[in-house]
Design a protein around this motif. Structure first.
Motif, PDB file in Angstrom:
ATOM      1  N   ARG A 255     -26.102 -47.523 -25.664  1.00  0.00           N
ATOM      2  CA  ARG A 255     -25.483 -48.814 -25.327  1.00  0.00           C
ATOM      3  C   ARG A 255     -24.010 -48.657 -24.981  1.00  0.00           C
ATOM      4  N   ASN A 256     -23.464 -47.506 -25.287  1.00  0.00           N
ATOM      5  CA  ASN A 256     -22.036 -47.265 -25.028  1.00  0.00           C
ATOM      6  C   ASN A 256     -21.860 -45.981 -24.231  1.00  0.00           C
ATOM      7  N   LYS A 257     -22.568 -45.888 -23.125  1.00  0.00           N
ATOM      8  CA  LYS A 257     -22.479 -44.698 -22.279  1.00  0.00           C
ATOM      9  C   LYS A 257     -21.110 -44.606 -21.615  1.00  0.00           C
ATOM     10  N   ASN A 258     -20.828 -43.429 -21.091  1.00  0.00           N
ATOM     11  CA  ASN A 258     -19.602 -43.230 -20.328  1.00  0.00           C
ATOM     12  C   ASN A 258     -19.663 -44.034 -19.028  1.00  0.00           C
TER      13      ASN A 258
ATOM     14  N   GLU B 205     -27.534 -46.642 -30.125  1.00  0.00           N
ATOM     15  CA  GLU B 205     -26.179 -47.187 -30.106  1.00  0.00           C
ATOM     16  C   GLU B 205     -25.307 -46.402 -29.139  1.00  0.00           C
ATOM     17  N   ARG B 206     -25.539 -45.103 -29.028  1.00  0.00           N
ATOM     18  CA  ARG B 206     -24.805 -44.291 -28.052  1.00  0.00           C
ATOM     19  C   ARG B 206     -25.248 -44.649 -26.622  1.00  0.00           C
TER      20      ARG B 206
ATOM     21  N   TYR C 182     -21.005 -36.399 -31.018  1.00  0.00           N
ATOM     22  CA  TYR C 182     -20.228 -37.549 -31.438  1.00  0.00           C
ATOM     23  C   TYR C 182     -19.783 -37.334 -32.878  1.00  0.00           C
TER      24      TYR C 182
ATOM     25  N   LYS D 231     -16.140 -40.852 -29.927  1.00  0.00           N
ATOM     26  CA  LYS D 231     -16.136 -39.824 -28.885  1.00  0.00           C
ATOM     27  C   LYS D 231     -14.923 -38.895 -28.972  1.00  0.00           C
TER      28      LYS D 231
END
Length: 533
Positions: free
Chosen positions: A310-313, A307-308, A322, A328
């Motif tokens: 899929r939501n990268k910077n 899930e992280r 996290y 974040k």
């Protein structure tokens, strides 16, 4: 840290046992029982007599919000009728303490008194309020003075009460036999009482005994899933229980520690908040749980990882930590109104050192998207090893997840020549730390292994292979101190020993003569009682 904690207090007059636990329904319960968010403390005198005082002094929002304290009738205690009287007699209302913060958050403290021996009477409990404002509290505490003798017990329950407590059936002088019979039919059930609602049952000694029994059963059933048969089995299982308690089940996140602002040494200022999920630390937890056979927890954490991904910077990077919800934002705040543990100031909550440039083992640095992406490079290797172990022993990797992994490896390949701050607190400048380079090698290597073992498409395989081999050669030439026979902490400081580099054989980077020679040099310092980085 244990699921059910029992502490004994002794003096010349007697022995008292205090049992603390958070109720947890057994996974084999049928039908499934609700998870009650209660903190339960049972106090029992098991020999002689014991004077005790109970104090409950909540400090809402880290003692920043004021609160009110009220002693009110407890409607969650079932009304009782005398079985020997034709008419029910009015009883003194059972009381509880209710704490209401200025922000509207509510806690209540309830209790059940009982006798465990026929010769002992039920102890008397009276709740009162205690003024602790001189110690910085912003509201009254609740307290009770107990004088328990053998066979007497009191169980206290702290909880967030439901928004709308149901009104129990009440008794009065006019209650007839039919009403009493109906009341008993409604209340009496398998556990002694029937719940008013599933999440708000009547509070009885039978219910509390049952909660302790099923909580113990849950943990026995969980630890029996272990496949470990090696040495020190009991100690290993105790450690596994501690790891399990660090998991936030709704998301699968693993916290580094359930503590904040405990100092490295009394009076020190390195008082960090560890109540977040460090990907680095969590990978070790994942490895331990997998090898012990607890694949359900491992799979849950892997979903948290993906899930992280899929939501990268925006630049394609990931943070080193996290929140347990996957957030974040870990803004760091100093609570100057608190004294800290034994005067160790400052007290900190959050971990948002976004303007710092060090990344040490304690994980105090929170890397924000605004910082240079080289800050998190060392962490990428751990992430990849974590993913590799997860798919090897847990749930297989899907194609969509593999695409996310490829993007991560591509990012590492594009940045593996950058310096970083590694796991140690280096305050002056970034370096080419050996430990970081090893973990970057791990990231690329595990990506290649995944592609080969699962026959997954890898368009950039040639680039990955070239980068992995080049990085290996670079570490062996630039980090090795030929004269001292050890690997230096960084390419720039090959004369500095770093015990973290001993991770080489554990991640299958290399074995052989160089590692053995390096280990010998580290052990020499340990035996000499010197500090080793």
């Amino acid at each position: 840290m244990v699921p059910v904690l029992q502490t004994k207090f002794m003096n010349e007059e007697g022995v008292a046992s205090v049992t603390d636990f958070l109720p947890r329904p057994s996974s084999s319960s049928s039908p499934a029982k609700p998870l009650l968010p209660w903190l339960i403390r049972r106090v029992e005198c098991i020999r002689g007599t014991m004077p005790l005082m109970m104090q409950c002094a909540p400090a809402f929002n880290y003692a920043r919000d004021a609160h009110s304290t009220d002693i009110v009738p407890d409607t969650s205690i079932p009304p009782m009728f005398s079985m020997f009287e034709a008419e029910a007699q009015p009883q003194e209302p059972h009381k509880k303490a209710v704490f209401t913060s200025s922000a509207g958050f509510v806690l209540d403290l309830r209790y059940i008194a009982e006798n465990t021996l026929e010769a002992a009477c039920v102890p008397s409990v009276e709740l009162g309020t205690l003024d602790l404002t001189s110690k910085g509290h912003k509201g009254l505490a609740a307290y009770s003075t107990l004088q328990l003798c053998e066979g007497q017990a009191v169980t206290f329950v702290l909880r967030t009460p439901p928004e709308h407590e149901t009104t129990p059936i009440t008794s009065g002088n006019g209650a007839n036999s039919a009403q009493k019979a109906e009341l008993e039919r409604v209340l009496i059930g398998p556990l002694g009482v029937k719940a008013r609602t599933v999440n708000d049952p009547y509070l009885t000694k039978e219910l509390l005994h049952s909660l302790l029994t099923i909580t113990n059963r849950y943990w026995y059933e969980w630890i029996r899933q272990s496949t470990y048969t090696g040495s020190w089995k009991e100690a290993v299982h105790r450690s596994a229980l501690a790891l399990k308690l660090l998991i936030y089940e709704p998301t699968g996140a693993v916290v580094a520690s359930p503590t904040f602002s405990l100092p490295e040494f009394i009076g020190g200022t390195r008082n960090w908040d560890y109540r977040a999920s460090w990907i680095r630390d969590s990978s070790f937890t994942l490895y331990a749980l997998i090898r012990l056979g607890f694949t359900q927890e491992a799979n849950a954490f892997m979903e948290f990882i993906f899930e992280r991904l899929r939501n990268k910077n925006p630049d394609g990077s990931l943070q080193i930590m996290y929140t347990i919800h996957g957030g974040k934002d870990l803004e760091e705040i100093e609570l100057t109104h608190l004294d800290g543990h034994k005067g160790s100031k400052p007290v900190r909550i959050g971990n948002g050192a976004a303007d710092h440039v060090q990344l040490d083992i304690y994980g105090e640095l929170y890397v924000s998207p605004r910082l240079d992406r080289s800050y998190w490079l060392m962490e990428a290797g751990r992430r990849m090893d974590c993913i590799y172990l997860g798919q090897k022993f847990g749930k297989p990797l899907s194609y969509d997840d593999w695409v996310l992994v490829r993007e991560l490896v591509d990012f590492v390949v594009a940045n593996y020549k950058e310096p970083d701050l590694s796991i140690w607190e280096v305050r002056n400048k970034k370096r080419h730390f050996t430990y970081s380079k090893i973990m970057l090698w791990v990231a690329i290597d595990r990506g290649l292994r995944l592609a080969d073992k699962r026959s997954l498409p890898c368009p950039n395989r040639t680039r990955w292979l070239s980068a992995r081999d080049e990085l290996y050669e670079e570490i062996m030439t630039k980090a090795w101190n030929a004269e001292g026979k050890f690997f230096g902490q960084s390419y720039e400081d090959t004369d500095v020993l770093d015990s973290a580099v001993l991770i080489m054989p554990l991640v299958f980077f290399m074995h052989g003569v160089r590692v053995l020679a390096f280990r010998s040099e580290v052990y020499k310092l340990v035996e000499a009682d010197s500090e080793v980085a």
